[in-house]
Design an enzyme around this catalytic site. Structure first.
Site, mmCIF file in Angstrom:
data_model
loop_
_atom_site.group_PDB
_atom_site.id
_atom_site.type_symbol
_atom_site.label_atom_id
_atom_site.label_comp_id
_atom_site.label_asym_id
_atom_site.label_seq_id
_atom_site.Cartn_x
_atom_site.Cartn_y
_atom_site.Cartn_z
ATOM 1 N N HIS A 82 7.563 2.954 -2.317
ATOM 2 C CA HIS A 82 6.680 4.066 -1.962
ATOM 3 C C HIS A 82 6.838 4.362 -0.470
ATOM 4 O O HIS A 82 7.559 3.694 0.256
ATOM 5 C CB HIS A 82 5.213 3.767 -2.308
ATOM 6 C CG HIS A 82 4.447 2.955 -1.319
ATOM 7 N ND1 HIS A 82 3.131 3.191 -1.007
ATOM 8 C CD2 HIS A 82 4.826 1.884 -0.559
ATOM 9 C CE1 HIS A 82 2.713 2.305 -0.123
ATOM 10 N NE2 HIS A 82 3.702 1.520 0.173
ATOM 11 N N CYS A 139 5.092 2.564 7.692
ATOM 12 C CA CYS A 139 4.825 2.838 6.273
ATOM 13 C C CYS A 139 5.287 4.240 5.868
ATOM 14 O O CYS A 139 5.328 4.558 4.683
ATOM 15 C CB CYS A 139 3.334 2.689 5.957
ATOM 16 S SG CYS A 139 2.720 1.024 6.267
ATOM 17 N N HIS A 152 9.943 2.078 1.443
ATOM 18 C CA HIS A 152 9.927 0.621 1.438
ATOM 19 C C HIS A 152 9.271 0.238 0.103
ATOM 20 O O HIS A 152 9.133 1.095 -0.772
ATOM 21 C CB HIS A 152 9.169 0.065 2.660
ATOM 22 C CG HIS A 152 7.723 0.373 2.683
ATOM 23 N ND1 HIS A 152 7.227 1.613 3.052
ATOM 24 C CD2 HIS A 152 6.626 -0.354 2.343
ATOM 25 C CE1 HIS A 152 5.918 1.613 2.962
ATOM 26 N NE2 HIS A 152 5.516 0.433 2.522
ATOM 27 N N HIS A 161 7.001 -2.960 -2.511
ATOM 28 C CA HIS A 161 6.123 -4.122 -2.639
ATOM 29 C C HIS A 161 6.206 -4.731 -4.041
ATOM 30 O O HIS A 161 6.550 -4.051 -5.006
ATOM 31 C CB HIS A 161 4.653 -3.718 -2.395
ATOM 32 C CG HIS A 161 4.380 -3.185 -1.035
ATOM 33 N ND1 HIS A 161 4.372 -3.981 0.081
ATOM 34 C CD2 HIS A 161 4.108 -1.923 -0.578
ATOM 35 C CE1 HIS A 161 4.107 -3.237 1.151
ATOM 36 N NE2 HIS A 161 3.949 -1.991 0.774
ATOM 37 N N ASP A 183 6.534 0.037 -12.830
ATOM 38 C CA ASP A 183 7.428 -1.069 -12.494
ATOM 39 C C ASP A 183 8.861 -0.575 -12.264
ATOM 40 O O ASP A 183 9.430 0.140 -13.102
ATOM 41 C CB ASP A 183 7.421 -2.104 -13.618
ATOM 42 C CG ASP A 183 8.183 -3.350 -13.224
ATOM 43 O OD1 ASP A 183 8.092 -3.751 -12.046
ATOM 44 O OD2 ASP A 183 8.878 -3.921 -14.084
ATOM 45 N N HIS A 184 9.428 -0.984 -11.135
ATOM 46 C CA HIS A 184 10.776 -0.565 -10.741
ATOM 47 C C HIS A 184 10.864 0.955 -10.628
ATOM 48 O O HIS A 184 11.878 1.561 -10.969
ATOM 49 C CB HIS A 184 11.833 -1.140 -11.686
ATOM 50 C CG HIS A 184 12.085 -2.601 -11.431
ATOM 51 N ND1 HIS A 184 11.187 -3.576 -11.780
ATOM 52 C CD2 HIS A 184 13.116 -3.256 -10.833
ATOM 53 C CE1 HIS A 184 11.656 -4.760 -11.423
ATOM 54 N NE2 HIS A 184 12.826 -4.597 -10.848
ATOM 55 N N GLU A 219 -1.429 -5.428 -2.493
ATOM 56 C CA GLU A 219 -0.175 -4.856 -1.990
ATOM 57 C C GLU A 219 0.662 -5.945 -1.319
ATOM 58 O O GLU A 219 1.884 -5.968 -1.420
ATOM 59 C CB GLU A 219 -0.490 -3.743 -0.995
ATOM 60 C CG GLU A 219 0.721 -2.935 -0.612
ATOM 61 C CD GLU A 219 0.395 -1.855 0.398
ATOM 62 O OE1 GLU A 219 0.477 -0.676 0.069
ATOM 63 O OE2 GLU A 219 0.038 -2.204 1.548
#
Lengths: 141, 141, 141, 141, 141, 141
Positions: D17, D36, D42, D44, D82-83, D129
């Site tokens: 994100h 950010c 980047h 998480h 996810d992914h 996060e």
């Protein structure tokens, strides 16, 4: 309708302390507090979780900028506690028995006004002394 | 003004169990509970968090002496659960389906009166069955 | 020059067992194994770490595809251990005292040939019984 | 008297994100969100805890079958996150600033009706996060 | 062929210390050790992992009885370190700078002979000072 | 006799990446890497453990000052990886497939010479991509 979210930041500090009531002699302190009264101190890695309550701002998606929150916690609390002696070195613990309960209350009192001045409200202090022991404080409620 | 603090103690136990309703035959148990109904049992490392609510005493800084709390939990709960079979060995689980939910309720019922007799009140039981599954019980509220 | 990397995959299983030597009577088992000999079993959440040794392939960057490794561990080991009784339900533990040490050796023996057939080599089995106790096995070396 | 229990299931997802407000230019985004806002993203490992509130059924001991709860979370939330890229790939995040606060609210909105249709009620979404930052959402209260 | 297994036991202790070289004045100690030199001490929750190397016995499946290992560690090490001041209270740290490195070496020297007298051999000491810092000692190799 | 100790420092970074081999078309990348090939990226919280090998200095008790080690890791590695895209933003990953294996090797190559110039030697890089997957690199041995 406003959507309240609770945001938590963890910070850590390492400190020495002892449990000691100056109104008691050493024998009574040892009886009441056991090895926690050791006159030469012991210490802990404390884990501190500060939770604030607020509504995410439309332009940032934040209740509070976590950088701002982290800096407040570091300046007002961690800087004074980390690598210190809780009984001897900490202005806001002077005259207070250094139990985890009392330390959590004292941390709340350091942070409440500054956090609430930032447009959200302090919700709780959670303080781990060890992996087996922790306390939570919600402002006395 | 009294300042209420919530104090938590973690204890651990390792136990065998199975999910099994005696009103059902084995096929129905297997259908409803899957591998958790295995007739030869399976087991877990349970993590138990007991939270009590109280006001720190002026002379100790404690809501409750954690040594006292830990001893109560061990004597009344851990001693009966650790290295046991939850379905067969535990007096306070007799006739109760050994789900995590029911186990948390039963642990609350073991601890509520003795903890409340110590000047603070039992606030919650949090019970981890695995790192992915846990339950909390606040006395039914 | 080849660059060897060690790759580890964690899988988990929950099982019942007891420590029990059939050459001994119950009193001797209880004396030697304490509460771990409980006739009605107890159990654990086991954490299994499987480490393989290999050189990353130029076209994938992988020593071994972790999906392939995970599937091998699940098919050959987890499927047979999870929600089972280690003393009664597991073909590759038949006749073997169900200590963590022996279980780690038995898991190695299930995985060594299949993993080594995939172009890398099994390096170690690390098996946690609790957060305080674990064993490692490197093929006997 | 009905005995309410709170049951929590953890699921995990890994996503990319950036924090970015399209009403601002890049300089303003960088000023407000710091690193950010990195244009190349980047990411998480997010840890999601979904808590439901209910009374254990007499025949199962369950508030909700955790397999059912896990499948709902996976189908309605994890499968979509996810992914993935939270800003580009997720239908229920379209037009929403991808802060942890907003993501927790959006996950609540995906899960509330389906979980409540299962005889218990969604109580909270807790979303980590990082190990130092997490948010909780209780439906806006 | 003998099958060597490595068995690890974790124990914990909470202690005060400071980094301080008596050959230096306070200014030099502060320059070299920073806040770790605080004259009023600080402290840590130390996590100690003791690994022994042995072959599981056929009749027990154990390299070493973990109860025996745990008792040795507690009697010889934890009892002397827990709730103590590493610089002032610990006989086997007298005259030794209380770094994590030196403490790990000193713990090895306490445990090596007694563990090796039990039919297995001490393999390593792993000592965590914080979640971010730890040391390992393998007898100097 | 010199007493070698292994000292480990953990640092963390959050990054986006995808698994992608430019010699393959998108279909082949998707076939080989599954959801890890998502064209819009995904990401992780990486945990990095850097272990150095040395003999504690008599005057400090340190193999290496952890402040110095931490600063080297931050300056040479974390600063370049944190809140970045591993495929697009990192000079030392240019042209390298962004697997965890390859990233660990690249981190070793950034740190080996500077750490070894400080009087101890780099021993290993341990890199967690998730709680279930990690790799270790010992310089290729």
């Amino acid at each position: 309708m406003s959507k309240i979210v609770y945001v938590t930041r963890r910070e850590r500090f390492n400190a020495a302390h002892r449990l000691y009531n100056p109104a008691w002699d050493d024998a009574k302190n040892a009886e009441m507090f056991g090895k926690c009264a050791n006159v030469n101190w012991h210490g802990h890695n404390y884990d501190l979780f500060v939770t604030v309550r607020g509504v995410p701002a439309p332009d940032t998606g934040f209740c509070i900028d976590l950088k701002v929150l982290s800096d407040m916690i570091k300046d007002l609390v961690i800087e004074k506690l980390d690598h210190r002696n809780l009984n001897l070195d900490v202005d806001f613990m002077t005259g207070i028995l250094a139990s985890t309960e009392n330390l959590a209350i004292a941390i709340w009192e350091q942070l409440e006004a500054p956090i609430n001045a930032n447009g959200c409200s302090l919700h709780s202090i959670k303080l781990y002394e060890t992996e087996n022991n922790f306390v939570e404080y919600f402002g006395g409620k």
